[in-house]
Scaffold this motif. Sequence first.
Motif, PDB file in Angstrom:
ATOM      1  N   SER A 148      81.323  33.892 -69.034  1.00 30.77           N
ATOM      2  CA  SER A 148      81.529  32.564 -69.622  1.00 30.77           C
ATOM      3  C   SER A 148      82.178  31.625 -68.616  1.00 30.77           C
ATOM      4  O   SER A 148      81.781  30.461 -68.477  1.00 30.77           O
ATOM      5  CB  SER A 148      82.391  32.676 -70.879  1.00 30.77           C
ATOM      6  OG  SER A 148      82.634  31.398 -71.440  1.00 30.77           O
ATOM      7  N   GLU A 149      83.173  32.132 -67.887  1.00 36.60           N
ATOM      8  CA  GLU A 149      83.843  31.309 -66.879  1.00 36.60           C
ATOM      9  C   GLU A 149      82.873  30.925 -65.764  1.00 36.60           C
ATOM     10  O   GLU A 149      82.882  29.784 -65.268  1.00 36.60           O
ATOM     11  CB  GLU A 149      85.035  32.068 -66.303  1.00 36.60           C
ATOM     12  CG  GLU A 149      85.844  31.255 -65.307  1.00 36.60           C
ATOM     13  CD  GLU A 149      87.050  32.002 -64.778  1.00 36.60           C
ATOM     14  OE1 GLU A 149      87.723  31.464 -63.876  1.00 36.60           O
ATOM     15  OE2 GLU A 149      87.319  33.122 -65.260  1.00 36.60           O
ATOM     16  N   LEU A 150      82.025  31.871 -65.367  1.00 37.16           N
ATOM     17  CA  LEU A 150      81.002  31.591 -64.354  1.00 37.16           C
ATOM     18  C   LEU A 150      80.089  30.466 -64.801  1.00 37.16           C
ATOM     19  O   LEU A 150      79.790  29.536 -64.047  1.00 37.16           O
ATOM     20  CB  LEU A 150      80.178  32.854 -64.087  1.00 37.16           C
ATOM     21  CG  LEU A 150      78.956  32.684 -63.182  1.00 37.16           C
ATOM     22  CD1 LEU A 150      79.383  32.661 -61.725  1.00 37.16           C
ATOM     23  CD2 LEU A 150      77.947  33.795 -63.416  1.00 37.16           C
ATOM     24  N   LEU A 151      79.651  30.526 -66.053  1.00 37.85           N
ATOM     25  CA  LEU A 151      78.752  29.508 -66.585  1.00 37.85           C
ATOM     26  C   LEU A 151      79.408  28.139 -66.568  1.00 37.85           C
ATOM     27  O   LEU A 151      78.808  27.145 -66.161  1.00 37.85           O
ATOM     28  CB  LEU A 151      78.341  29.875 -68.014  1.00 37.85           C
ATOM     29  CG  LEU A 151      77.545  31.167 -68.184  1.00 37.85           C
ATOM     30  CD1 LEU A 151      77.371  31.503 -69.647  1.00 37.85           C
ATOM     31  CD2 LEU A 151      76.190  31.043 -67.522  1.00 37.85           C
ATOM     32  N   GLN A 152      80.662  28.076 -67.006  1.00 37.61           N
ATOM     33  CA  GLN A 152      81.355  26.795 -67.071  1.00 37.61           C
ATOM     34  C   GLN A 152      81.659  26.238 -65.685  1.00 37.61           C
ATOM     35  O   GLN A 152      81.655  25.019 -65.485  1.00 37.61           O
ATOM     36  CB  GLN A 152      82.658  26.962 -67.856  1.00 37.61           C
ATOM     37  CG  GLN A 152      82.433  27.310 -69.317  1.00 37.61           C
ATOM     38  CD  GLN A 152      83.735  27.514 -70.062  1.00 37.61           C
ATOM     39  OE1 GLN A 152      84.457  26.569 -70.334  1.00 37.61           O
ATOM     40  NE2 GLN A 152      84.053  28.766 -70.386  1.00 37.61           N
ATOM     41  N   THR A 153      81.890  27.128 -64.736  1.00 38.40           N
ATOM     42  CA  THR A 153      82.264  26.683 -63.390  1.00 38.40           C
ATOM     43  C   THR A 153      81.071  26.255 -62.561  1.00 38.40           C
ATOM     44  O   THR A 153      81.112  25.243 -61.859  1.00 38.40           O
ATOM     45  CB  THR A 153      83.009  27.809 -62.643  1.00 38.40           C
ATOM     46  OG1 THR A 153      84.152  28.187 -63.397  1.00 38.40           O
ATOM     47  CG2 THR A 153      83.426  27.357 -61.250  1.00 38.40           C
ATOM     48  N   HIS A 154      79.967  26.992 -62.655  1.00 38.69           N
ATOM     49  CA  HIS A 154      78.856  26.794 -61.731  1.00 38.69           C
ATOM     50  C   HIS A 154      77.623  26.133 -62.322  1.00 38.69           C
ATOM     51  O   HIS A 154      76.764  25.684 -61.566  1.00 38.69           O
ATOM     52  CB  HIS A 154      78.437  28.139 -61.121  1.00 38.69           C
ATOM     53  CG  HIS A 154      79.496  28.743 -60.262  1.00 38.69           C
ATOM     54  ND1 HIS A 154      79.783  28.283 -58.998  1.00 38.69           N
ATOM     55  CD2 HIS A 154      80.357  29.766 -60.481  1.00 38.69           C
ATOM     56  CE1 HIS A 154      80.762  29.002 -58.476  1.00 38.69           C
ATOM     57  NE2 HIS A 154      81.121  29.905 -59.350  1.00 38.69           N
ATOM     58  N   PHE A 155      77.520  26.067 -63.629  1.00 36.72           N
ATOM     59  CA  PHE A 155      76.283  25.542 -64.212  1.00 36.72           C
ATOM     60  C   PHE A 155      75.970  24.119 -63.760  1.00 36.72           C
ATOM     61  O   PHE A 155      74.876  23.845 -63.299  1.00 36.72           O
ATOM     62  CB  PHE A 155      76.342  25.601 -65.737  1.00 36.72           C
ATOM     63  CG  PHE A 155      75.082  25.136 -66.414  1.00 36.72           C
ATOM     64  CD1 PHE A 155      74.089  26.038 -66.760  1.00 36.72           C
ATOM     65  CD2 PHE A 155      74.867  23.798 -66.698  1.00 36.72           C
ATOM     66  CE1 PHE A 155      72.929  25.619 -67.368  1.00 36.72           C
ATOM     67  CE2 PHE A 155      73.704  23.373 -67.312  1.00 36.72           C
ATOM     68  CZ  PHE A 155      72.733  24.283 -67.645  1.00 36.72           C
ATOM     69  N   PRO A 156      76.892  23.149 -63.873  1.00 36.65           N
ATOM     70  CA  PRO A 156      76.532  21.769 -63.525  1.00 36.65           C
ATOM     71  C   PRO A 156      76.099  21.622 -62.072  1.00 36.65           C
ATOM     72  O   PRO A 156      75.110  20.960 -61.779  1.00 36.65           O
ATOM     73  CB  PRO A 156      77.838  20.991 -63.794  1.00 36.65           C
ATOM     74  CG  PRO A 156      78.589  21.847 -64.750  1.00 36.65           C
ATOM     75  CD  PRO A 156      78.260  23.258 -64.347  1.00 36.65           C
ATOM     76  N   ALA A 157      76.826  22.263 -61.143  1.00 32.81           N
ATOM     77  CA  ALA A 157      76.492  22.137 -59.731  1.00 32.81           C
ATOM     78  C   ALA A 157      75.195  22.845 -59.396  1.00 32.81           C
ATOM     79  O   ALA A 157      74.429  22.413 -58.553  1.00 32.81           O
ATOM     80  CB  ALA A 157      77.621  22.704 -58.877  1.00 32.81           C
ATOM     81  N   ALA A 158      74.934  23.947 -60.095  1.00 32.93           N
ATOM     82  CA  ALA A 158      73.764  24.758 -59.748  1.00 32.93           C
ATOM     83  C   ALA A 158      72.473  24.152 -60.259  1.00 32.93           C
ATOM     84  O   ALA A 158      71.453  24.178 -59.593  1.00 32.93           O
ATOM     85  CB  ALA A 158      73.924  26.167 -60.313  1.00 32.93           C
ATOM     86  N   LEU A 159      72.522  23.619 -61.476  1.00 30.51           N
ATOM     87  CA  LEU A 159      71.273  23.182 -62.091  1.00 30.51           C
ATOM     88  C   LEU A 159      71.252  21.716 -62.501  1.00 30.51           C
ATOM     89  O   LEU A 159      70.218  21.202 -62.874  1.00 30.51           O
ATOM     90  CB  LEU A 159      70.984  24.042 -63.336  1.00 30.51           C
ATOM     91  CG  LEU A 159      70.696  25.504 -63.046  1.00 30.51           C
ATOM     92  CD1 LEU A 159      70.486  26.267 -64.340  1.00 30.51           C
ATOM     93  CD2 LEU A 159      69.481  25.651 -62.160  1.00 30.51           C
ATOM     94  N   GLY A 160      72.380  21.046 -62.460  1.00 30.95           N
ATOM     95  CA  GLY A 160      72.375  19.641 -62.821  1.00 30.95           C
ATOM     96  C   GLY A 160      72.312  19.433 -64.312  1.00 30.95           C
ATOM     97  O   GLY A 160      72.494  20.343 -65.111  1.00 30.95           O
ATOM     98  N   ASP A 161      72.061  18.196 -64.702  1.00 29.75           N
ATOM     99  CA  ASP A 161      72.021  17.795 -66.107  1.00 29.75           C
ATOM    100  C   ASP A 161      70.711  18.225 -66.733  1.00 29.75           C
ATOM    101  O   ASP A 161      69.646  17.820 -66.266  1.00 29.75           O
ATOM    102  CB  ASP A 161      72.173  16.275 -66.194  1.00 29.75           C
ATOM    103  CG  ASP A 161      72.271  15.777 -67.622  1.00 29.75           C
ATOM    104  OD1 ASP A 161      71.924  16.549 -68.542  1.00 29.75           O
ATOM    105  OD2 ASP A 161      72.691  14.625 -67.818  1.00 29.75           O
ATOM    106  N   PRO A 162      70.734  19.064 -67.791  1.00 36.04           N
ATOM    107  CA  PRO A 162      69.496  19.497 -68.426  1.00 36.04           C
ATOM    108  C   PRO A 162      68.629  18.342 -68.864  1.00 36.04           C
ATOM    109  O   PRO A 162      67.405  18.408 -68.809  1.00 36.04           O
ATOM    110  CB  PRO A 162      69.982  20.312 -69.638  1.00 36.04           C
ATOM    111  CG  PRO A 162      71.355  20.751 -69.268  1.00 36.04           C
ATOM    112  CD  PRO A 162      71.914  19.666 -68.425  1.00 36.04           C
ATOM    113  N   ALA A 163      69.230  17.242 -69.300  1.00 37.47           N
ATOM    114  CA  ALA A 163      68.445  16.081 -69.744  1.00 37.47           C
ATOM    115  C   ALA A 163      67.631  15.525 -68.586  1.00 37.47           C
ATOM    116  O   ALA A 163      66.469  15.137 -68.735  1.00 37.47           O
ATOM    117  CB  ALA A 163      69.366  15.011 -70.312  1.00 37.47           C
ATOM    118  N   GLU A 164      68.267  15.500 -67.380  1.00 38.80           N
ATOM    119  CA  GLU A 164      67.543  14.989 -66.222  1.00 38.80           C
ATOM    120  C   GLU A 164      66.402  15.910 -65.848  1.00 38.80           C
ATOM    121  O   GLU A 164      65.332  15.463 -65.434  1.00 38.80           O
ATOM    122  CB  GLU A 164      68.508  14.852 -65.038  1.00 38.80           C
ATOM    123  CG  GLU A 164      69.553  13.773 -65.235  1.00 38.80           C
ATOM    124  CD  GLU A 164      70.499  13.692 -64.064  1.00 38.80           C
ATOM    125  OE1 GLU A 164      70.274  14.437 -63.076  1.00 38.80           O
ATOM    126  OE2 GLU A 164      71.451  12.889 -64.106  1.00 38.80           O
TER     127      GLU A 164
END
Length: 236
Positions: A212-228
């Motif tokens: 869970s911590e990994l997801l919160q820490t790295h998700f935005p930088a790794a994949l960007g905004d899902p809407a975009e």
Amino acid sequence: MSDGQLSPEIGGELLSATVKRLVLDRIVQGHYQPGERIVEFKLAKELGLSQSPVREGLRELAAVGIVTIHPRRGARVRLPSAKELADVSLVRAEIDALAARLAAGRISDTRLDALEGLVGDMVARLDAGDFSGVTEADVRFHHLIAEASENHALERAFEQLAPFARTFITLTLPDVDVREIVEQHRPILAALRARDAERAAEAARAHQLSVSELLQTHFPAALGDPAEVQESSPGA
């Protein structure tokens, strides 16, 4: 299972489940990208099937949030938000903890040996850069524990939630050091071998909280905004 034609002799219900697994595997392997459209009739033609089992398989994936289905536009690969994935990991933390607690007094030596083999497989695949293989071994590891719990409701809950982390982690593993998280499977296994239900539960919970911590820490930088991702997809 290969990407080739599927046997028409498989029953309708099993066939839709096979299509579901194939599409999920393709998403994990990067064959279908986030936001990409999955054309039902093309997939049916490729697999030598009618559209009915393909449609049902896609609906099953939509039910667990892996794809979205829009009227007249068909199915697209869905990228969950960082919060959604983190929320799923928090729920998984309790499901996996309960599974480990229940399994500790029931799991066979044969299954424990299988778990040990899967830990070794995860490490070997990580060393080889086979990130899809890491997630496949990870899902199998936790699924074996869920099965050993002998609680069918728990198994169903696990199967509903497992695809979320699997798709995300496969897409981000090349950019994130997850060796520590992979190694966290060893304390779970050690506690199960010791038949220590509480220690097994705590190790399983701690592992998922780390995810869970990994997801919160790295998700935005790794994949960007899902809407975009959705907006910029070809054919959107």
